[in-house]
Design a protein around this motif. Structure first.
Motif, short mmCIF file in Angstrom:
data_model
loop_
_atom_site.label_atom_id
_atom_site.label_comp_id
_atom_site.label_asym_id
_atom_site.label_seq_id
_atom_site.Cartn_x
_atom_site.Cartn_y
_atom_site.Cartn_z
N GLY A 147 6.73 88.64 43.84
CA GLY A 147 7.89 87.98 44.31
C GLY A 147 8.61 88.92 45.12
O GLY A 147 8.51 90.26 45.34
N GLN A 148 9.46 88.22 46.24
CA GLN A 148 9.92 89.14 47.38
C GLN A 148 11.59 88.76 47.28
O GLN A 148 12.45 89.55 47.26
CB GLN A 148 9.40 88.84 48.82
CG GLN A 148 7.96 89.26 48.55
CD GLN A 148 7.32 88.78 50.07
OE1 GLN A 148 7.77 88.10 50.62
NE2 GLN A 148 6.06 89.25 50.14
N ILE A 149 11.64 87.81 47.36
CA ILE A 149 13.35 87.08 47.34
C ILE A 149 13.67 86.11 46.66
O ILE A 149 12.79 85.07 46.40
CB ILE A 149 13.68 86.63 48.96
CG1 ILE A 149 13.36 87.60 50.06
CG2 ILE A 149 15.36 86.41 49.15
CD1 ILE A 149 13.14 87.19 51.43
N GLY A 150 14.64 86.11 45.59
CA GLY A 150 14.51 85.07 44.72
C GLY A 150 16.06 84.88 43.88
O GLY A 150 16.96 85.62 44.14
N MET A 151 16.14 83.85 43.24
CA MET A 151 17.04 83.29 42.45
C MET A 151 16.89 82.93 41.06
O MET A 151 15.79 82.14 41.13
CB MET A 151 17.97 82.34 43.21
CG MET A 151 19.27 81.83 42.51
SD MET A 151 20.21 80.38 43.23
CE MET A 151 18.79 79.25 43.42
N ASN A 152 17.52 83.34 40.16
CA ASN A 152 17.00 82.75 38.52
C ASN A 152 17.98 81.90 38.22
O ASN A 152 19.03 81.58 38.82
CB ASN A 152 16.87 84.10 37.67
CG ASN A 152 18.06 84.48 37.03
OD1 ASN A 152 19.27 84.24 37.41
ND2 ASN A 152 18.03 85.80 36.96
#
Length: 370
Positions: A175-180
């Motif tokens: 994963g590189q760029i994210g939102m949970n």
């Protein structure tokens, strides 16, 4: 070049199940991408001199213990992905963590920062609640060697333990760029470090940060990580708390988000991190400074900032949205904008100046054109 809608992958279950599904679904592509990325390291343009492929993989293998110590579940996911795709664990380190790994290689071999390095040129921005009608946003372009663009995907993660997440990433990478689903977002810019180590590479760090319930908890993960190389991390949560961290293996200066938008590109700005920044090509430094100035100017008034305005920042054609040229093979491979308070996640495949954003959501799951 105009591209079709961004590809999506859905991963659920245990770490081993998620890694196995990832590797099996994209096995041939992951093998090609890993071969190309190991080749970039072996050729030397990123890390100061040529190496045999076997030597590259020996250095990558030396990073594996740090990954397992840092997060046994994420290490298990990476190993399952590698096994299912038919690559070695060492190749998995390189295909996912390339831009940290080259810092490790330079430090381990004594190689100089090459003057003609093929650099990535991400431009990131974080907008506080007060400038975004009560719902702050975090986003960036993701610029990389142009071989990476075809491998971009959006992954929806539903782990057995931990919050769901949406990730802008590439095949073979955790994963590189994210939102949970707890409302924590993480974005990154690459930095050039002179203090690389046999440590954990940034995709594993980002994923561990996205297992946390708040930005403060994600920050604690970053501050405690045994980093392999240098990256800038931007963190924002649904409560509006945000941080920018120029994270080098040797130091981690933290800047809290204030009342104005915060912009970061690919050079160090905090004096505490400056001694650990590798020597940078003058053209690339000038470009990073220009992108910082342009993006800051585009967000510098007192008017509310909405998602369309941030999309226009990523589409700015003179500095921010990048195309490869005869000197540098870097391009804008995609872009992301996240709004944690509402669970909205917009992603673009390829140059935003030529392609559409697509909207995704963590609850309920949906996607459509923006």
């Amino acid at each position: 070049m105009r591209r079709p809608p961004i590809r999506q992958i859905d991963l659920a279950g245990s770490p081993e199940a998620m890694g196995d599904a990832h590797g099996r679904a994209h096995a041939a592509e992951i093998r090609r991408y890993a071969f190309d990325r190991v080749g970039l390291v072996a050729e030397g343009p990123w890390n100061g001199g040529p190496l045999e492929r076997g030597a590259v993989l020996e250095l990558a293998e030396a990073c594996l213990p740090a990954h397992e110590t840092f997060s046994p579940p994420l290490h298990a996911e990476m190993m399952a992905m590698a096994s299912a795709a038919g690559i070695t664990p060492a190749e998995a380190v390189v295909v996912g963590g390339f831009t940290d790994f080259v810092d490790t290689v330079r430090a381990a071999t004594g190689g100089p920062q090459p003057g003609a390095v093929i650099e990535d040129d991400c431009t990131a921005f974080m907008v506080p609640d007060g400038r975004a009608e009560g719902a702050g946003m975090l986003g960036q372009t993701w610029d990389m060697h142009d071989i990476a663009t075809d491998h971009v995907v959006v992954a929806r993660l539903r782990p057995d333990n931990g919050p769901d997440a949406l990730m802008f990433t590439t095949v073979g990478c955790l994963g590189q760029i994210g939102m949970n689903s707890a409302g924590v977002c993480v974005a990154i810019n690459n930095l050039t470090g002179n203090d690389g180590r046999f440590g954990v590479t940034w995709p594993t760090v980002v994923r561990e940060m996205l297992l946390q319930p708040t930005a403060a908890d994600a920050l604690d993960v970053l501050l405690g990580a045994d980093l392999a190389g240098a990256h800038n991390y931007l963190i924002l949560d649904a409560a509006g708390q945000g941080f920018n961290v120029e994270a080098m293996p040797s130091t981690r200066p933290v800047q809290a988000l204030g009342s104005d938008p915060l912009v970061h590109t690919n050079h160090v700005t905090d004096p505490a991190a400056l001694p650990y920044e590798g020597e940078r090509n003058l053209d690339l430094m000038a470009n990073s400074l220009q992108r910082l100035e342009v993006a800051t100017s585009m967000l510098g008034d007192d008017e509310p900032v909405d998602v369309e305005r941030l999309m226009e920042v990523t589409r700015e054609p003179t500095a921010i949205c990048r195309w490869p040229d005869d000197t540098y093979q870097s391009e804008t491979s995609g872009a992301v904008i996240m709004r944690p308070r509402t669970g909205d996640f917009w992603a673009c495949w390829g140059q935003p100046a030529e392609n559409d954003y697509e909207r995704f959501s963590l609850a309920p799951a949906s996607a459509g054109r923006a």
